[in-house]
Design an enzyme around this catalytic site. Sequence first.
Site, short mmCIF file in Angstrom:
data_model
loop_
_atom_site.label_atom_id
_atom_site.label_comp_id
_atom_site.label_asym_id
_atom_site.label_seq_id
_atom_site.Cartn_x
_atom_site.Cartn_y
_atom_site.Cartn_z
N HIS A 197 -3.96 4.12 -1.98
CA HIS A 197 -4.47 3.71 -0.80
C HIS A 197 -5.19 3.95 -0.67
CE1 HIS A 197 -1.63 0.67 -3.49
NE2 HIS A 197 -2.66 -0.08 -4.17
N LEU A 247 0.64 -0.86 -0.32
CA LEU A 247 0.47 0.10 -0.40
C LEU A 247 0.88 1.96 0.08
CD1 LEU A 247 -2.70 -0.90 3.12
CD2 LEU A 247 -2.72 -1.17 -0.14
N HIS A 248 0.46 2.34 -0.89
CA HIS A 248 0.87 3.48 -1.16
C HIS A 248 -0.40 4.97 -0.31
CE1 HIS A 248 -0.54 4.00 -4.72
NE2 HIS A 248 0.33 2.58 -4.96
N LYS A 258 -6.95 6.88 -11.23
CA LYS A 258 -5.36 5.55 -11.66
C LYS A 258 -5.55 5.08 -12.90
CE LYS A 258 -1.94 3.66 -10.63
NZ LYS A 258 -1.38 3.18 -11.52
P1 AMP Z 1 -3.66 -1.82 -6.98
O1 AMP Z 1 -3.64 -2.70 -5.84
O2 AMP Z 1 -2.78 -0.95 -7.32
O3 AMP Z 1 -4.77 -2.86 -7.63
O4 AMP Z 1 -4.83 -0.34 -6.68
C1 AMP Z 1 -6.02 -0.85 -5.46
C2 AMP Z 1 -6.78 0.40 -6.02
O5 AMP Z 1 -5.78 1.73 -5.77
C3 AMP Z 1 -6.99 0.42 -7.68
O6 AMP Z 1 -8.37 1.51 -7.05
C4 AMP Z 1 -6.14 1.86 -8.13
O7 AMP Z 1 -7.25 2.88 -9.11
C5 AMP Z 1 -5.89 2.71 -6.48
N1 AMP Z 1 -4.82 3.20 -7.58
C6 AMP Z 1 -3.66 2.78 -7.01
N2 AMP Z 1 -2.51 3.89 -7.24
C7 AMP Z 1 -3.30 4.84 -6.80
C8 AMP Z 1 -3.18 6.53 -7.45
N3 AMP Z 1 -1.84 6.99 -7.28
N4 AMP Z 1 -4.61 7.20 -6.71
C9 AMP Z 1 -5.36 6.87 -6.91
N5 AMP Z 1 -5.94 6.25 -6.70
C10 AMP Z 1 -4.47 5.17 -6.82
#
Ligand code: AMP
Length: 281
Positions: free
Chosen positions: A37, A33-34, A149
């Site tokens: 998230h 997570l960042h 994103k």
């Molecule tokens: P992931 O863990 O990459 O599958 O992402 C999980 C959720 O976090 C998804 O809805 C992504 O669109 C969202 N997400 C990932 N990176 C960002 C970001 N930089 N800004 C906003 N939402 C994000």
Amino acid sequence: MITIQHPEQMQAKAIELRQQGKRLVLVPTMGFLHEGHLSLMRIARQRGDVIITSIFVNPSQFGPQEDLEAYPRDFEQDEGLCRNEGVDILFYPGIETMYLPDVSVYVDETLLSRGLCGLTRPTHFRGVLTIVAKLFNICLPHAAVFGEKDAQQLRLLRRMVRDLNFPVEMVSGPIVRESDGLAMSTRNKYLTDNERREALCLRHSLDLAEECYAGGERDVSTILDAMQGVITGSSSGVIDYLAAVDDENLEAIDTIDRPALIALAVRFGEARLLDNTVLGL
Ligand code: AMP
């Protein structure tokens, strides 16, 4: 915060909470997570009583040659971050409980999934839609929060909710960026220092598109050519796609005479990075 690993247990808990009149909000993630998230978790907090975050690196959305094995994972760190954000339930299922060996039902979308990322990742969105449909059925949320994103993913998920009548309110959160403008992504971890510097051209190319539009430019090829110049002129990034599409149905457009999604995917070494902006809203 409680951590639940089994889908049946998660579903039973969700039913119990719904019977108590609680409003459940789900934030699906693949972990590591960042701030991007975490921003979705804060939005979730404003939208309901119980925040459920799922962490599941979903194999069905990775192609055979993709980075499923290499995808970064750090459950302990994620757990701490979720606790700090006031997450109530962390759903962390094992692969074997989510996909039985003889799984044979998937969710497929036939229009919006064809272009953009679908061109080079033909089975990706089938995997995404299937896992989110499963998470909706397991976690029974009233609302779910996704990041802008992943623009194509968000539009596809909205289409799935519409076409399959999921009783889930879809909420989106804006792109969270590093202080220099790079969109946060788990895959930024793959970048070397030099690639990390070069990757800033993605945000710069989108800035230029926004400036062109603000200056009255409406011709898509003029805008995309200018963006391409920024990327190829200042980096070794390999453009997977750079496109302007109708924001609603993701069909290619020639002129920005309606809300348009400007979306790009560019490879820097091991990392394939996405970014986007919407013009004409
Ligand atoms: P992931 O863990 O990459 O599958 O992402 C999980 C959720 O976090 C998804 O809805 C992504 O669109 C969202 N997400 C990932 N990176 C960002 C970001 N930089 N800004 C906003 N939402 C994000």
